[in-house]
Design a protein around this motif. Structure first.
Motif, short mmCIF file in Angstrom:
data_model
loop_
_atom_site.label_atom_id
_atom_site.label_comp_id
_atom_site.label_asym_id
_atom_site.label_seq_id
_atom_site.Cartn_x
_atom_site.Cartn_y
_atom_site.Cartn_z
N THR A 1 67.80 64.64 1.66
CA THR A 1 69.10 64.74 1.01
C THR A 1 69.53 63.37 0.50
O THR A 1 69.07 62.34 1.00
N PRO A 2 70.42 63.32 -0.50
CA PRO A 2 70.71 62.04 -1.17
C PRO A 2 71.31 60.97 -0.26
O PRO A 2 71.28 59.79 -0.59
N ASN A 3 71.83 61.37 0.88
CA ASN A 3 72.44 60.37 1.76
C ASN A 3 71.42 59.68 2.65
O ASN A 3 71.77 58.77 3.39
N ARG A 4 70.17 60.13 2.65
CA ARG A 4 69.20 59.58 3.59
C ARG A 4 67.99 58.95 2.91
O ARG A 4 66.85 59.37 3.10
N PRO A 5 68.20 57.88 2.12
CA PRO A 5 67.05 57.22 1.48
C PRO A 5 66.08 56.65 2.50
O PRO A 5 64.91 56.45 2.21
N ASP A 6 66.56 56.40 3.71
CA ASP A 6 65.67 55.86 4.74
C ASP A 6 64.56 56.83 5.11
O ASP A 6 63.58 56.45 5.73
N GLN A 7 64.73 58.10 4.72
CA GLN A 7 63.67 59.08 5.04
C GLN A 7 62.64 59.20 3.92
O GLN A 7 61.73 60.00 4.02
N LEU A 8 62.79 58.39 2.87
CA LEU A 8 61.86 58.49 1.76
C LEU A 8 60.61 57.65 2.00
O LEU A 8 60.10 57.02 1.09
N SER A 9 60.15 57.57 3.23
CA SER A 9 58.95 56.80 3.51
C SER A 9 58.31 57.33 4.79
O SER A 9 58.96 58.01 5.57
N HIS A 10 57.03 57.01 4.95
CA HIS A 10 56.34 57.47 6.15
C HIS A 10 56.92 56.84 7.40
O HIS A 10 57.10 57.50 8.42
N PHE A 11 57.23 55.55 7.31
CA PHE A 11 57.78 54.91 8.50
C PHE A 11 59.16 55.49 8.83
O PHE A 11 59.49 55.71 10.00
N VAL B 1 52.88 50.29 0.20
CA VAL B 1 54.08 49.81 0.89
C VAL B 1 55.31 50.63 0.48
O VAL B 1 56.18 50.92 1.29
N LEU B 2 55.34 51.05 -0.79
CA LEU B 2 56.44 51.93 -1.22
C LEU B 2 56.48 53.19 -0.36
O LEU B 2 57.52 53.58 0.15
N LEU B 3 55.30 53.81 -0.18
CA LEU B 3 55.26 55.06 0.57
C LEU B 3 55.38 54.84 2.06
O LEU B 3 55.79 55.70 2.81
N GLU B 4 55.00 53.61 2.49
CA GLU B 4 55.06 53.33 3.92
C GLU B 4 56.48 52.97 4.34
O GLU B 4 57.02 53.50 5.30
N MET B 5 57.10 52.03 3.61
CA MET B 5 58.40 51.51 4.03
C MET B 5 59.55 51.94 3.13
O MET B 5 60.70 51.68 3.44
N GLY B 6 59.24 52.57 2.02
CA GLY B 6 60.29 53.04 1.13
C GLY B 6 60.81 51.97 0.17
O GLY B 6 61.75 52.23 -0.56
N GLN B 7 60.21 50.77 0.20
CA GLN B 7 60.70 49.71 -0.67
C GLN B 7 59.82 49.63 -1.92
O GLN B 7 58.62 49.34 -1.81
N VAL C 1 61.96 46.81 -16.56
CA VAL C 1 63.27 47.44 -16.44
C VAL C 1 63.57 47.49 -14.95
O VAL C 1 62.85 48.12 -14.20
N ALA C 2 64.62 46.78 -14.54
CA ALA C 2 64.87 46.60 -13.12
C ALA C 2 64.94 47.93 -12.38
O ALA C 2 65.72 48.81 -12.74
N GLY C 3 64.10 48.06 -11.38
CA GLY C 3 64.15 49.24 -10.52
C GLY C 3 63.61 50.49 -11.13
O GLY C 3 63.66 51.55 -10.52
N VAL C 4 63.10 50.40 -12.35
CA VAL C 4 62.62 51.62 -13.01
C VAL C 4 61.13 51.52 -13.32
O VAL C 4 60.31 52.27 -12.80
N MET C 5 60.77 50.55 -14.15
CA MET C 5 59.36 50.43 -14.53
C MET C 5 59.07 49.03 -15.03
O MET C 5 59.91 48.40 -15.67
N THR D 1 61.46 57.40 -12.05
CA THR D 1 60.23 56.98 -11.39
C THR D 1 60.47 56.98 -9.89
O THR D 1 61.60 57.09 -9.43
N GLU D 2 59.38 56.86 -9.13
CA GLU D 2 59.49 56.77 -7.67
C GLU D 2 60.44 55.63 -7.31
O GLU D 2 61.22 55.73 -6.37
N ALA D 3 60.35 54.53 -8.05
CA ALA D 3 61.18 53.38 -7.74
C ALA D 3 62.64 53.67 -8.04
O ALA D 3 63.51 53.47 -7.19
N SER D 4 62.92 54.19 -9.24
CA SER D 4 64.33 54.42 -9.59
C SER D 4 64.94 55.44 -8.65
O SER D 4 66.10 55.31 -8.26
N TYR D 5 64.16 56.41 -8.28
CA TYR D 5 64.64 57.44 -7.36
C TYR D 5 65.15 56.81 -6.06
O TYR D 5 66.21 57.16 -5.55
N ARG D 6 64.41 55.82 -5.56
CA ARG D 6 64.81 55.19 -4.30
C ARG D 6 65.96 54.20 -4.49
O ARG D 6 66.88 54.16 -3.69
#
Ligand SMILES: [Zn+2]
Lengths: 805, 353
Positions: A169-179, A259-265, A317-321, A358-363
């Motif tokens: 859900t949009p309030n939980r970006p911390d869950q967008l990663s394996h860690f 690292v994106l998929l691991e830590m969400g950054q 493009v910051a945070g996008v691509m 993108t995955e990045a902009s989404y996060r």
């Protein structure tokens, strides 16, 4: 109420950080009940029982298809199998993976004996895609192992894994990663959480990072890696990336994705030697500015787009691509790895402006963790060093506009409030224990607790956020439900609602089908109906972003939508359609501002026959008085007939439209919809309608307050046949009769005639009057006297005479 | 015409003679003459009634009654004969030959299935103490989003694609604005449900519609808890779907509530075994719910420290689709008669067995 988007997580990957003994179905259920809705569980790779080692013996052209080959394959089945294969790399002598009859491949695809363009095929030679172990669809797998033909390949191909698709859900970006997910699992099962290994970075690298506006980018960290050695990533990393749905490319790109998929950054690697000036400047685009993004598309990057530049030229493009011109290539020697925290609104604006998700902009849009940027760099450097992709510098650069951004918050949680909201009886110590499972460290402060919230939980900003976490950790299924609540709060009767419900029942019982039509209409509908400029129905509300033009206006009348129902039902071929709808229409206010006026209408439409086809008597067409009969019944029920006047709508000549006026207010209209209007809706039968403005009629028991006593004496009936001039309506006659006739109970018209036989401009009405008195049996003389009075009044007031024959 | 003094025999004689005259009249004209002679204002029965005063007092009511009875009977005879002679009616016996011939019917009608479902749900909550409140379909952005804790430029707004009239005015994406409007005008305690149409800017397909119906509920009082919410919802589901339905609550996200719960119930299709309707889980999502967020209370002018409350909401089409196995949400506003009339029968409403 909706959900959010999903994140795909690999079970193998999760197991790097937390022990998971549960089978995937149990894990999925437990996570769902913990608030991480698992939408699907997919087992992939490795576990194919009917996929065996095989060798291509012969390979020839398919007689009818250029791109297909017909092979004979030894798959240990005795007689070699005949298999049609479309891969370009199939050839005799190749060792291959063969899915024999009965095998079930990725996505539940079942292997059966079939014919392909006339040639029998008894199995399939597999590519990575079909087995879910890779993403190479270009050809079949060429095996480099030596096995007996027919030997099972179970466990020998790729890695077996389980993929969970989790709704975040949009309030939980911390869950967008394996860690992040592993952290939730550790909290759920109360298990230890293992942190990923990090490279030891220290701050202090001398590299200029500046921003035009700190509110667009509050933190920008960068690591520097030299001696880049571009090549493929190790298999374990490729396998995990593939499992998570990301295509491996080469090591430097793969580690940033990892690292994106691991830590969400989200991270981005720039070829440092392609940055014109050795520095980073973050600013908005200028009007007329453009750049090529990684996908090789030239994009205009105006003021709504936030850019990474090297001081002059945009490089991403910051945070996008990222930008194409600073992309990593085979000859890259030094890279700069960006790990930043951009303003979520700024990224959202850029992404919207460029129509690029993108995955990045989404996060970034979901406001990730500003405290993680350097940790993510430490992680990526560690991976780069471990896999030999390059040599990270010991020092990194870190621009931080606002220290507060990375300070953990402290929030007070009142034990009493938590219990009050959840309905529990927990102590402060229970709260401390529960929250600690989510790395929310708290100390007791009398009856309450002070909770320190780490930066990765930016969604927790106030007490109630903590209470939700308590409820979740405590478990919804454990919340007591035995306490019955006894409230003194009772329902209030809604007279309007009751009236409307009864009205609908009444129409249904009178043989009407209720319809519910769309609130939208075609902006051309008022024109089709020829509603004039002054008609409020021609002032509609326009939708600025409609689905289609035909749905770009809000309806100002129920008629267009209901006519379409009649049209749509034409193929059903009923001998009659009677429909009604009780719904709102939307009328633009005169001044054209503010919310529109919402008016409740009851509209009914009739077409074709007056009664269903049956063996008793003739069927006839529905006519005007069938319609008014229904309308009168409704109006009578609404209790408004006394003050209601029906008038022909003058503007409607030559059409047959009438209007009801209730105490000087329009109360509705009725009539026959003109044929030319119907033609515009492609309807070729007659359609009658009535349309009532329900709000005009008082909803309550506003009519008679007490009942009328019922007479016990017999009635006297008298029939009168009268001749009236053309201008006199029956309602005029009836009104005079009602006014003059004492003891009158009812007047019913039983004959009406208009024609030559009566002479010019004359009509005759024959009606039966019923007289009854409360006091006693009426005698004939009394009634006769009354009749004489009535006749005299009709003569005087209306020039209506007794018809003499 | 001489005025005879009526007695019982003469009255019956007159009556029988009149009956004969009427039934034997072979055309409308003779029939009308008979009417004037026997029943007219100066007719024989009428004059008999007039001379009733000449009888001894104790006989008057009896004879008067007889005369009136005859008038009534003759009237019916006259009407019938008149109808027969006009040819609009055939010779009739109670059931001509075949009693299984279909009876004379008028059109059948019925309510739209969505209406019936909404009414059912409304009635259950009404009995539980919820009052019915409605509000406008075209709303201010403020009531639909801001006052409900959806900040501008926030991804939570992506959950609900919105039709806009202009920057500030939109078609409501949920019926919750009604709750905010109600709270602004009323002090707690309050307990309401608001049914109505809502709009989402989504391309229609079998499971998505651009307009559909929702019912949302709200209860605000001094000490309303999550436990109370779970109680009310469970009660409702048992009332609406029958006592065998199992209910579960799990954490989820809706901006205007916290803590929040997604409500699942055992699948209608498989009773929890797992089937295609429930994607093999045995459970289906039926509504969203939660405790009203303090920010929403603040917008309504309530003090979040002195009141608590819960809210819940459900989509009517979804419930109807699940309950009746309707495969395409577009059917509901399609209004094909063959679809509508299937649900007119009594058996289509009420509690699931
Ligand atoms: Zn099921």
């Amino acid at each position: 109420m909706g959900g959010g988007a999903g994140v795909k997580v690999s079970l193998n990957w999760l197991k790097r950080y937390v022990d998971i003994e549960e089978d995937p179905a149990t894990l999925a259920h437990d996570l769902t009940m913990f608030g991480l809705n698992v939408e699907s569980v997919e087992v992939c790779g490795g576990e194919y029982t009917d996929v065996v080692f095989g060798r291509v013996l012969e390979c020839g052209r398919h007689p009818d298809a250029d791109k297909l080959s017909v092979c004979t394959v030894d798959a240990g089945t005795g007689t070699p199998l005949n298999i049609v294969c479309g891969a370009p790399n199939v050839r005799a002598g190749l060792s291959v993976a063969v899915a024999v009859q009965g095998a079930v491949l990725k996505g539940g695809f079942k292997i059966k004996k079939t014919k392909l363009r006339g040639v029998v095929s008894e199995g399939m030679i597999c590519s990575e895609i079909e087995l879910g172990i890779g993403d190479d669809a270009g050809g079949i797998i060429e095996l480099d192992m030596e096995l007996e033909p027919g030997a099972s390949l179970d466990g020998r191909l790729g890695s077996s894994d389980v993929i969970l698709d989790i709704e975040v859900t949009p309030n939980r970006p911390d869950q967008l990663s394996h860690f992040g997910i592993a952290r939730e699992i550790a909290a759920l099962y109360m298990r230890e959480l293992r942190e990923p290994e990090l490279f030891d970075l220290e701050t202090g690298y001398d590299f200029p990072i500046e921003t035009e506006d700190d509110s667009d980018c509050s933190r920008y960290s960068a690591a520097f890696v030299g001696d880049i050695n571009i090549g493929p990533s190790p298999k374990w990393m490729r396998d995990l990336l593939i499992s998570a749905g990301v295509k491996p490319i080469y090591n430097i790109v793969d580690v940033t994705n990892f690292v994106l998929l691991e830590m969400g950054q989200p991270l981005h690697a720039f070829d440092r030697d392609k940055l014109g000036r050795d520095g980073i400047f973050i600013r908005r685009g200028r009007s007329g500015e453009s750049m090529y993004t990684l996908d090789d598309i030239e994009r205009e990057v105006g003021e709504d787009v936030l850019l990474i530049t090297d001081g002059e030229t945009p490089v991403g493009v910051a945070g996008v691509m990222g930008g194409r011109d600073s992309e990593i290539t085979g000859s890259t020697k030094r890279v700069l790895i960006e790990s930043a925290w951009f303003d979520p609104r700024a990224v959202r604006r850029s992404s919207r402006e460029l129509k690029l998700d993108t995955e990045a902009s989404y996060r970034f849009e979901r406001e990730g963790d500003p405290g993680i940027t350097v940790r993510a760099l430490m992680r990526v450097c560690r991976l780069i060093a471990d896999i030999g992709a390059g040599k990270p510098e010991k020092l990194h650069a870190d621009y931080l506009a606002d220290r507060e951004l990375i300070e953990p918050r402290t929030i007070t949680l009142r034990t009493k409030q938590a219990n009050r909201l959840i309905g529990t009886r927990l102590g402060a110590d229970d709260l401390v224990e529960l929250l600690s499972r989510l790395q929310l460290i708290s100390v007791e402060d009398g009856k309450d607790i002070n909770v320190t919230v780490p930066t990765f939980r930016r969604d927790i900003t106030e007490e109630v956020d903590l209470i939700e976490e308590v409820a979740r950790l405590y478990g919804y299924e454990n919340i007591g439900r035995e306490e019955g609540r006894c409230s003194s709060l009772f329902s209030e009767v809604s007279i309007v609602d009751m009236r409307n419900e009864e009205l609908c029942d009444r129409l249904a019982a009178r043989g009407f089908a209720e319809v519910i039509t769309t609130s939208f209409m075609d902006p051309g509908d008022p024109g089709s109906f020829e509603w004039g400029e002054s008609d409020p129905r021609s002032r509609h509300v326009e939708i600025s972003n409609p689905l289609t033009v035909a749905q770009s206006a809000l309806r100002t009348s129920l008629l267009p939508g209901m006519l379409r129902v009649i049209r749509r039902n034409a193929p059903v071929e009923r001998d009659g359609i009677r429909i009604f709808e009780l719904a709102k229409v939307f009328l633009q206010r005169e001044e054209g501002r503010g919310l529109p006026r919402e008016e409740l209408h009851l509209t009914a439409l009739f077409t074709r026959r007056s009664a269903p086809l049956q063996w008793h008597g003739e069927q006839r067409d529905f006519d005007f008085f069938d319609m008014t009969g229904e309308a009168e019944s409704v109006l009578e029920w609404l209790g408004a007939t006394k003050d209601l006047v029906m008038e022909r709508i003058k503007a409607s000549e030559p059409d047959f439209l009438f209007e009801w006026i209730l105490k000087n207010r329009p109360a509705g209209n009725c009539g026959m919809i003109p044929g030319r209007v119907l033609a515009r809706f492609d309807i070729d039968t007659r359609v009658y309608y009535f349309d009532l403005l329900i709000d005009v009629f008082p909803p309550g028991r506003s009519g008679r307050k007490s009942y009328i006593r019922i007479s016990q004496y017999p009635a006297v009936k008298r029939d009168l046949s009268v001749l009236a001039p053309e201008r006199v309506t029956f309602s005029d006659v009836r009104n005079v009769v009602k006014k003059r006739a004492k003891h009158l109970e009812s007047v019913r018209l039983f004959d009406y005639y208009r024609g030559d036989r009566l002479g010019e401009r004359k009509r005759s009405y024959a009606f039966r009057m019923t007289f009854r008195s409360m006091e006693g049996t009426l005698d004939d003389e009394t009634v006769d006297r009354t009749i004489d009075k009535v006749l005299a009044a009709l003569q005087n007031e209306l020039q209506v005479t007794l018809r003499s024959e | 015409m001489s005025e005879e003094i009526p007695d019982r025999e003469s009255i019956d004689r007159i009556g029988e003679e009149a009956s004969r005259d009427i039934t034997e009249a072979s055309e409308l004209e003779t029939l009308e003459r008979a009417r004037i002679v026997w029943l007219g204002r100066k007719g024989r029965l009428t004059s008999a009634l007039r001379s009733i005063g000449k009888l001894p007092e104790d006989q008057r009511p009896v004879v008067g009654g007889m005369i009136n009875e005859w008038k009534e009977k003759l009237g019916v005879l006259f009407d019938n004969r008149c109808a027969e002679l006009s040819g609009s009616c055939r010779e009739e016996e109670p059931c001509p030959g075949d009693a299984t011939l279909p009876g004379r019917r008028n059109w059948e009608g019925g309510l739209h299935i969505l209406h019936r479902v909404i009414r059912n749900i409304k009635e259950i909550f009404y009995r539980m103490g919820y009052s019915i409140v409605e509000g406008p379909d075209v709303e201010l952005d403020y009531y639909n989003f801001e006052a409900l804790n959806f900040p501008a430029d926030h991804p939570s707004r992506d959950l609900q694609d919105t039709f806009y009239v202009n920057r500030d005015i939109l078609l409501r994406t949920q019926t919750s604005p009604v709750q905010v409007r109600f709270m602004e005008k009323n002090e707690p305690p309050l307990r309401i449900i608001s049914p109505g149409r809502v709009y989402r800017n989504e391309t229609p397909d079998p499971s998505h519609a651009a307009e559909f119906f929702q019912i949302e509920g709200l209860y605000v009082d001094k000490n309303v808890s999550l436990a109370d919410l779970l109680n009310d919802i469970t009660w409702f589901i048992h009332q609406f779907f029958g006592p065998d339905a199992r209910v579960r609550f799990r954490p989820h996200f809706f901006p205007f509530t916290e803590p929040r719960a997604e409500v699942d119930m055992t699948c209608f299709g498989c009773k929890g075994e797992g089937c295609s309707i429930c994607q093999k889980t045995g459970w289906i999502e039926i509504m969203g719910a939660g405790m009203v967020h303090p920010n929403v209370f603040k917008c309504a002018g309530y003090n979040p420290d002195s009141v608590t409350g819960f809210a819940f909401g459900m989509g009517i089409e979804r419930i109807a689709m699940l309950k009746y196995g309707v495969d395409d949400i577009r059917r509901f506003l399609g209004n094909d008669m063959r679809f509508l009339e299937q649900f007119w029968n009594k058996t289509w409403v009420g509690v699931q067995e």
